[in-house]
Design a protein around this motif. Sequence first.
Motif: not given
Lengths: 126, 418
Positions: B243-257
């Motif tokens: 679960l944590m790996l799958l959340h982590e995989s999207r970290r960069e995409a979930r916030n704009l700069p």
Amino acid sequence: MKYLCLVYLDENRLDELPDEECVAYDRSIRASGQCIASEALQSVQSATTVRVRSGKLAVTDGPFAETKEQLAGFYMIEAVDLNEAIQVAAKIPPARVGSIEVRPIRPIRESVAAAEARQQGHKQSL
Amino acid sequence: MSDEQSGQAQAMVDAVYRSESRRVLATLIRLLGDFDVAEEAMHDAFRAALEQWPRDGVPSNPRTWLVSAGRFKAIDAIRRHSRLTPLEEVADAVESIAAQTQGTDDDGIEDDRLRLIFTCCHPALSPDAQVALTLREVCGLTTEEIASAYLTPAPTLAQRIVRAKAKIREARIPYQVPAPSELLERLDSVLRVIYLVFNEGYSASSGASQTRHDLSGEAIRLARLLVVLLPEPEPEAEGLLALMLLHESRREARNLPNGDLVLLDDQDRSLWKRELIAEGCALAERALSSRRFGAYALQAAIAAVLAEAPSAAETDWPQIVGLYDVLLRFAASPVVALNRAVAVAMRDGPEFGLTLIDALLDQGELADYRWAHAARADLCRRLGRKEDARSAYLRALELTRQLPERRFLERRLAELDR
């Protein structure tokens, strides 16, 4: 190591715990040698609180703190560690209805006696 | 020793400190029976290494050397303080430390790390203390690092750790891996601590966000360690890691700069980390196939289905709804029911999701949950019910304190009028 298991219970729910069941548990834990002392208490309505302030005695009706669950009894047990004490507490019948507070005993007599012995030794070596 | 040599020695000992200090500490706690004594002994041992290794060379097994040095340093410390302690007690303590030779091989040392995890996450400690103690003792973070990650004053955090150690000592919380009959219950508590640490890092949005991201990394490292150390494969531990790996995989995409939130549907999927998704999906699948799975493995399975879809429209929503149905049986909560309602909206259409959300809101428990109103607003928007959408966004805004969330909702609100 000694632990005191304080049994807290809403007295209105006391009838959910037949005395026979509590006594049967008490017999079994005493037979196991794990129990040092145990008693059930009269209702909290019979409680009296005593204080001495500035040398003056003050006596009031009722328990020190009004809470939903009242102190209903206790078991003083011997256990190797907290995990074993928790296992014992979980089997005390009122755990199903109320709650059991597990408190380690502070060896106050032993620590005072040890301090006195050190003091004595210090004097002798002078 | 020249400056250069002593610099090299320092670097060498530093490297061993980073890779071995937690293992050494875990074993010394068992041998010495006290967190603080063990910590002091460990630091003494590393100080001794700094003196001796440059001269005598690095021992073939630095870990064993450090454990042994730590034990002798502890015995020295007890003797030094012996003027204050009765002689018999000193002799007893020294003898018992010296007698414990077994369990210092590699297997024994790995068991000690598991003991340390279970002790730090003992349910008799408060949840805050479990988190602080685990980060301090198992992960080796400094008190200052933990304090800054949790936006807590350092003295408060230090006191929390001191109290937890005092309770371990006074209530005699044993240093052991729970018996098989208790393992699952106690594992719950360990997994909860790990997930708390992860979420603290994952929902980071404030100024201290960098240290907080590190918390997610620590949580993943902890879960990996746990999965490796547990005597039997535990599906829920694997599920949580997945679960944590799958959340982590999207970290960069979930916030704009600029920090603004991007919802799953709108994320740039090319930013998703494929290797984390692959690992997470494999773990989730393994956990689910064990048939002893629970809430973590199910949430991981849902995250895996979402992660494997090429787009929001091509997501297998019927499967996600089915997984939520099972999850509700394991862990019924209004928030899980809300997530299921959103999945139903994706599967059957917004009106079906809205009916479910309105029923949930009527039950009252979600009345102050901002995401319930935001979800309702989104479904109303899709149904063309502008005024209902507006009032629901406004309600969600009232309940939101985090800045990126506020900006997200304000943007949605403004888009209604376009």
